[in-house]
Design an enzyme around this catalytic site. Sequence first.
Site, PDB file in Angstrom:
ATOM      1  N   ASP A   1     -13.721 -16.300   7.750  1.00 40.74           N
ATOM      2  CA  ASP A   1     -12.425 -15.974   7.367  1.00 40.74           C
ATOM      3  C   ASP A   1     -11.573 -15.779   8.786  1.00 40.74           C
ATOM      4  O   ASP A   1     -11.657 -14.687   9.425  1.00 40.74           O
ATOM      5  CB  ASP A   1     -12.286 -14.767   6.495  1.00 40.74           C
ATOM      6  CG  ASP A   1     -11.007 -14.133   6.165  1.00 40.74           C
ATOM      7  OD1 ASP A   1      -9.954 -14.841   6.768  1.00 40.74           O
ATOM      8  OD2 ASP A   1     -10.776 -13.320   5.144  1.00 40.74           O
TER       9      ASP A   1
ATOM     10  N   TYR B   1       1.031  -1.333   0.102  1.00 42.65           N
ATOM     11  CA  TYR B   1      -0.001   0.076   0.068  1.00 42.65           C
ATOM     12  C   TYR B   1       0.829   1.035   0.123  1.00 42.65           C
ATOM     13  O   TYR B   1       0.831   2.235   0.858  1.00 42.65           O
ATOM     14  CB  TYR B   1      -0.853  -0.035   1.151  1.00 42.65           C
ATOM     15  CG  TYR B   1      -1.899  -1.206   1.120  1.00 42.65           C
ATOM     16  CD1 TYR B   1      -3.080  -0.879   0.275  1.00 42.65           C
ATOM     17  CD2 TYR B   1      -1.843  -2.365   2.026  1.00 42.65           C
ATOM     18  CE1 TYR B   1      -3.933  -2.028   0.298  1.00 42.65           C
ATOM     19  CE2 TYR B   1      -2.948  -3.298   1.795  1.00 42.65           C
ATOM     20  CZ  TYR B   1      -3.617  -3.116   1.001  1.00 42.65           C
ATOM     21  OH  TYR B   1      -4.824  -4.121   0.854  1.00 42.65           O
TER      22      TYR B   1
ATOM     23  N   TYR C   1     -12.459  -7.253   5.573  1.00 43.87           N
ATOM     24  CA  TYR C   1     -11.385  -7.299   4.647  1.00 43.87           C
ATOM     25  C   TYR C   1     -10.857  -8.656   4.690  1.00 43.87           C
ATOM     26  O   TYR C   1     -10.694  -9.486   5.645  1.00 43.87           O
ATOM     27  CB  TYR C   1     -10.099  -6.307   5.683  1.00 43.87           C
ATOM     28  CG  TYR C   1      -8.959  -6.802   4.791  1.00 43.87           C
ATOM     29  CD1 TYR C   1      -8.638  -5.661   3.470  1.00 43.87           C
ATOM     30  CD2 TYR C   1      -7.926  -7.566   5.010  1.00 43.87           C
ATOM     31  CE1 TYR C   1      -7.454  -5.910   2.738  1.00 43.87           C
ATOM     32  CE2 TYR C   1      -6.624  -7.591   4.317  1.00 43.87           C
ATOM     33  CZ  TYR C   1      -6.623  -6.851   3.029  1.00 43.87           C
ATOM     34  OH  TYR C   1      -5.507  -7.061   2.150  1.00 43.87           O
TER      35      TYR C   1
END
Length: 679
Positions: free
Chosen positions: A498, A269, A397
Amino acid sequence: MKTRRDTIVFVTGTGTDVGKTVAAAALLAALRDAGVSAQALKPVQTGCVPEADGLPTGDAAVYADACPGVSVATLVSFPEPCSPHLAAAMSGTRLTVGEVAAAVRERSRDADITVVEGAGGLLVPLNREETMAELAALLDAEVVLVVANVLGAINHALLTLESARNKGLRVAAVVLTSPRPESPEALDETIRQDNIAVLKDMGRVDLVVELPYFAALSENDPEARADAWREAAARLRPVAGALTEPAANAARRGEGITAFDETHLWHPYAATTPPPKTWSVRATRGTRIVLEDGRELIDGMSSWWAAVHGYNHPALLEALRTQAGRMPHVMFGGLTHEPAVALGEKLLSLAPAGLSRVFFCDSGSVSVEAALKMAIQYQVAIGKPGKHRIAAPLGGYHGDTLGAMGVCDPVNGMHGLFSGVVPNQVFFDRPACRFGGRFDPDTLSSMEAAFREHGDELAALILEPVVQGAGGMWMYHQDYLRHARRLCDRHGVLLILDEVATGFGRTGKMFAAEWADVAPDILCVGKALTGGCMTLAAVLAREEIARAISAHGVFMHGPTFMANPLACAVARASLDLLDQYPWQERVGEIEIQLQRGLAPCRNVSGVADVRVLGAIGVVELQEPVNAPRLQRFFVDRHGVWIRPFAKLIYVMPPYVSAEKDVAALTAAIAAAVREGEWK
Ligand code: PLP
């Protein structure tokens, strides 16, 4: 002179009495002859009373003889002639590599080259956990290995070289010392030459020099001794030369690394121009990140949820090395192997009930891709091809690949940038009620509406159980999760949990879903799976999903490095470690410490929220933080590694973090908030 000031040369041997002190003394003389300012340092001397009558004794006397006037210092000495760990214990003390290295480094500023002579061989213990090898590694030393050139030399030298490299050490040269020519141990010319050739070749050492036996060194004739030292120094001239020329790898250190990085590498990023501020890391050990300049930072990040046992854990490194010796990698198509089977077995023994099939892949994002594809293929297989969309809460996310991005928060995520490419999924409100607070059933209405409206199109619902991580470090009420399970069952939608971030203990439970007593249909794990050593992830699925897909065809996914044996072996060792120490207790203690340490932040203006669950501590500000300024503050002023993002300053330290380290992390955050360093 091209030498870096404070270069440290660590002289070690394949054992005791191999001529290490004579070789070190001759090296000092060779460095002096080359015009280098060199000094000698004996960090630990055993079996010796120092400086009797003001005269140097032991090794120091030999150095002074070889190199009159040279500065020689002994840091600690013990009278007992045994290994330092025992000699120290017998004197009622304990040496630590960290303290000894700090003292050596401090002294090393006084000369261009400091010749440090270890006690005995490389694996001689300084205490019951650390050896001379860890000391040399922490000193970032150039190693000179001294080997008695007698029968067995090759074996001893290769063993030490292998061990040195396993510890990340660079070996600059091997010095072969000869016994008296008339002694029965002396080797003939053919064997001596072969030893040199073999060590260069099999030992992969460029510089192997011989140091003959100098009878004059044990005589009382000062002139003869001076001549002998002159010749010994001449023999070691190539070693001195190698140590004073910056080696290719030495040139890469420090500014060299940063310069290349800034010009050619890309960071997570980050833009490339201007390049982001980075700190060059030389090594890691335990809960410490060692910077190129020798500073040691207390780790607060576990390298993004992964290094739960700290860094360089001996059990993980051993698993890695053993597996590397056998089989670093082999394709998984049509072949199988023990590391994959052993890991699969262990994973299933830990996983929530009902999961029985394991699909290994390379990273968390890829595990999410595979899980989404698995859900869609399952619906096709059971005759519901219309169920091909995925539902997800806002604020989630799940990774950076296209499919995973499609289920990340559409606002914070990158949907805008990639609109038209990212699949159009079904989103509903993020869980609003906090973990540990009161649950308000009204907050479920958005999720219910999404199922009502799109249930027929949904293959699966994906969410991060209990903690939404990179989407905001939000810890939410477990009833939200229970309700999600019920809705999935009602609408024939698979539940994908997740646990790439939360899995393996981070929240205080092995899997975060255990807080809600909910079992998924498909589970994604990664990150801490390998204790942060290697990249590996896995998708675990219920048997009926595997059966349905298989009755209809094959599962359409197969990464090249699937079930990489190195990663599987390390992961198995990491999961076994969780059985071997009370991680749950440690996480519980860290939780209490984080709560206590971060509590003062609550009343500071600009702070929106403080929340803690397991070994995760978060301070949320009202505005986005000035991450570069904060990081400099944490590194330079507090010696801690904390990487904030958006409005969040958060820590998730390794489970093995000492109490004082967690205290240092929370103190640094409290100071940053109090002093307004985040603005
Ligand atoms: N899922 C969750 C919950 C994560 O936190 C992450 C990474 O932070 C991922 C998936 C993606 O994992 P990776 O970075 O290994 O691709």
